[in-house]
Write a protein that holds these residues in place. Structure first.
Motif, mmCIF file in Angstrom:
data_model
loop_
_atom_site.group_PDB
_atom_site.id
_atom_site.type_symbol
_atom_site.label_atom_id
_atom_site.label_comp_id
_atom_site.label_asym_id
_atom_site.label_seq_id
_atom_site.Cartn_x
_atom_site.Cartn_y
_atom_site.Cartn_z
ATOM 1 N N LEU A 160 34.453 8.883 -1.144
ATOM 2 C CA LEU A 160 34.170 7.386 -0.955
ATOM 3 C C LEU A 160 32.619 7.225 -1.205
ATOM 4 N N PHE A 161 31.740 7.892 -0.543
ATOM 5 C CA PHE A 161 30.337 7.896 -0.780
ATOM 6 C C PHE A 161 29.672 8.052 -2.037
ATOM 7 N N VAL A 162 30.281 9.212 -2.486
ATOM 8 C CA VAL A 162 29.863 9.356 -4.066
ATOM 9 C C VAL A 162 30.277 8.263 -4.941
ATOM 10 N N ILE A 163 31.652 7.707 -4.760
ATOM 11 C CA ILE A 163 32.106 6.762 -5.797
ATOM 12 C C ILE A 163 31.129 5.397 -5.614
ATOM 13 N N LEU A 164 30.915 5.279 -4.412
ATOM 14 C CA LEU A 164 30.243 3.883 -4.132
ATOM 15 C C LEU A 164 28.766 4.015 -4.391
ATOM 16 N N GLY A 165 28.238 5.104 -4.230
ATOM 17 C CA GLY A 165 26.842 5.299 -4.414
ATOM 18 C C GLY A 165 26.769 5.305 -5.963
ATOM 19 N N LEU A 166 27.292 5.873 -6.744
ATOM 20 C CA LEU A 166 27.437 5.570 -8.142
ATOM 21 C C LEU A 166 27.318 4.272 -8.626
ATOM 22 N N GLY A 167 28.492 3.624 -8.075
ATOM 23 C CA GLY A 167 28.627 2.223 -8.415
ATOM 24 C C GLY A 167 27.488 1.316 -8.390
ATOM 25 N N VAL A 168 27.153 1.417 -6.908
ATOM 26 C CA VAL A 168 25.730 0.603 -6.667
ATOM 27 C C VAL A 168 24.666 0.986 -7.363
ATOM 28 N N THR A 169 24.129 2.146 -7.453
ATOM 29 C CA THR A 169 23.196 2.490 -8.120
ATOM 30 C C THR A 169 23.146 2.433 -9.726
ATOM 31 N N PHE A 170 24.267 2.411 -10.393
ATOM 32 C CA PHE A 170 24.403 2.159 -11.719
ATOM 33 C C PHE A 170 24.234 0.475 -12.153
ATOM 34 N N PHE A 171 24.990 -0.235 -11.161
ATOM 35 C CA PHE A 171 24.662 -1.683 -11.383
ATOM 36 C C PHE A 171 23.362 -2.262 -11.048
ATOM 37 N N ALA A 172 22.727 -1.755 -10.174
ATOM 38 C CA ALA A 172 21.427 -2.254 -9.822
ATOM 39 C C ALA A 172 20.355 -1.743 -10.810
ATOM 40 N N ILE A 173 20.342 -0.498 -11.320
ATOM 41 C CA ILE A 173 19.656 0.022 -12.154
ATOM 42 C C ILE A 173 19.724 -0.967 -13.405
ATOM 43 N N VAL A 174 21.119 -1.251 -13.927
ATOM 44 C CA VAL A 174 21.358 -1.949 -15.345
ATOM 45 C C VAL A 174 20.450 -3.207 -15.137
ATOM 46 N N VAL A 201 16.063 -2.293 -3.602
ATOM 47 C CA VAL A 201 16.591 -1.959 -2.162
ATOM 48 C C VAL A 201 18.219 -1.401 -2.404
ATOM 49 N N LEU A 202 18.756 -2.118 -3.410
ATOM 50 C CA LEU A 202 20.152 -1.508 -3.587
ATOM 51 C C LEU A 202 20.347 -0.122 -4.143
ATOM 52 N N ILE A 203 19.057 -0.001 -5.186
ATOM 53 C CA ILE A 203 19.125 1.553 -5.866
ATOM 54 C C ILE A 203 18.753 2.508 -4.728
ATOM 55 N N VAL A 204 17.880 2.125 -3.634
ATOM 56 C CA VAL A 204 17.626 3.153 -2.588
ATOM 57 C C VAL A 204 18.879 3.379 -1.967
ATOM 58 N N ALA A 205 19.455 2.133 -1.524
ATOM 59 C CA ALA A 205 20.988 2.204 -0.688
ATOM 60 C C ALA A 205 21.840 3.046 -1.610
ATOM 61 N N GLY A 206 22.101 2.757 -2.755
ATOM 62 C CA GLY A 206 23.095 3.677 -3.552
ATOM 63 C C GLY A 206 22.630 5.039 -3.481
ATOM 64 N N LEU A 207 21.215 5.445 -3.788
ATOM 65 C CA LEU A 207 21.174 6.738 -3.716
ATOM 66 C C LEU A 207 21.050 7.385 -2.456
ATOM 67 N N ASN A 208 21.285 6.679 -1.460
ATOM 68 C CA ASN A 208 21.372 7.182 0.067
ATOM 69 C C ASN A 208 22.807 7.376 0.053
ATOM 70 N N LEU A 209 23.774 6.507 -0.363
ATOM 71 C CA LEU A 209 25.129 6.683 -0.348
ATOM 72 C C LEU A 209 25.667 8.124 -1.254
ATOM 73 N N LEU A 210 25.106 8.348 -2.191
ATOM 74 C CA LEU A 210 25.306 9.647 -2.915
ATOM 75 C C LEU A 210 24.707 10.852 -2.389
ATOM 76 N N ARG A 211 23.412 10.623 -1.610
ATOM 77 C CA ARG A 211 22.906 11.661 -0.778
ATOM 78 C C ARG A 211 23.948 12.217 0.423
ATOM 79 N N ARG A 212 24.627 11.255 0.967
ATOM 80 C CA ARG A 212 25.538 11.465 1.871
ATOM 81 C C ARG A 212 26.848 11.883 1.565
ATOM 82 N N GLY A 213 27.290 11.538 0.377
ATOM 83 C CA GLY A 213 28.203 12.115 -0.131
ATOM 84 C C GLY A 213 28.294 13.581 -0.686
ATOM 85 N N LEU A 214 27.169 13.858 -1.244
ATOM 86 C CA LEU A 214 26.909 15.156 -1.907
ATOM 87 C C LEU A 214 26.188 16.307 -0.724
ATOM 88 N N LEU A 215 25.447 15.857 0.222
ATOM 89 C CA LEU A 215 24.897 16.796 1.250
ATOM 90 C C LEU A 215 25.254 16.439 2.534
#
Length: 259
Positions: free
Chosen positions: A111-125, A244-258
């Motif tokens: 869940l964290f990986v999916i959400l992290g990827l989505g939030v980070t991608f859309f924020a960067i775009v 802020v959203l990019i940081v939040a998304g990367l944090n979700l990815l970190r939690r999902g992967l690590l």
């Protein structure tokens, strides 16, 4: 220190207070720009608690702030916004209803990986300045893709905003109408998701009271955000929010992967 009540038997009081602070900030951002409450809240609260708990905690604050956002200009305006985008709204709602049960099935890491990827991608775009033009906005394929993506992320964590924002920008919807349409979409989608989670067990004797406790901070933050909405330099604030959203998304990815 543990906060002992009949429903809170294992959630640290300090974590609850931090969650309330996160929700206040998420409400402020929502009041100022019209979206991002679930993304910020799920990311922040998910840093401390399991993903399903974070998702459940966001449900009621997100739904009720969207009632405010959707009906701020009256029921007639809300109805007109719904009717103008009825097929798009219904597509999102249907996908959200189909995807929501996955929250109780998928692992926290997934869940964290999916959400992290989505939030980070859309924020960067959005931070990069890419905005789909009116040609894309007029395309039915674009509407379907946006609606499906919004439904998937909305069903998983009420994170409906980014695909919807991009689509409405492509349609060149005026600012006030755009914020109202978002409120209508988010509200109706959350009503479906909440009804689903009432049966999946994601909303339960622990998470439902937590969600109730976070309503007041969300409303307080949104009230402040609405007060400053027209006084802020919107583009600067939007960029800060996206960072802020990019940081939040990367944090979700970190939690999902690590973990």
């Amino acid at each position: 220190m543990i906060f002992f009540t009949p429903v809170f038997t294992s959630i640290d009081l300090d974590l609850i207070l931090i969650a309330m602070s996160i929700m206040f900030f998420a409400g402020f951002v929502k009041g100022a720009v019209g979206f991002a409450l679930p993304m910020l809240a799920v990311s922040g609260i998910g840093s401390m608690l399991p993903a399903p708990v974070a998702v459940a905690a966001v449900m009621l604050p997100a739904m009720l702030t969207n009632v405010w956002q959707a009906f701020r200009d009256g029921p007639r305006a809300a109805w007109d916004s719904f009717w103008a985008f009825r097929l798009y709204v219904l597509l999102i709602i249907c996908v959200m209803g189909l995807v929501a049960p996955l929250v109780s099935i998928l692992s926290t890491e997934v869940l964290f990986v999916i959400l992290g990827l989505g939030v980070t991608f859309f924020a960067i775009v959005q931070l990069a300045g890419w905005r789909p033009g009116p040609v894309i906005g007029a395309s039915r394929i674009a509407a379907v893709i946006s609606g499906v993506l919004a439904g998937i992320f909305g069903g998983l964590a009420a994170v409906t905003g980014p695909p919807v924002v991009l689509y409405l920008l492509a349609r060149e919807v005026p600012k006030v109408e755009m914020v109202r349409v978002q409120g209508v979409i988010f509200l109706l989608g959350l009503l479906v998701v909440i009804s689903v989670h009432g049966s999946t067990g994601v909303l339960n004797a622990t998470t439902l009271p937590l969600s109730v406790m976070l309503i007041a901070p969300a409303f307080g933050g949104m009230a402040v955000g609405l007060l400053v909405q027209d006084r802020l330099e919107q583009e600067t604030f939007r960029k800060v929010t996206l960072l802020v959203l990019i940081v939040a998304g990367l944090n979700l990815l970190r939690r999902g992967l690590l973990g």
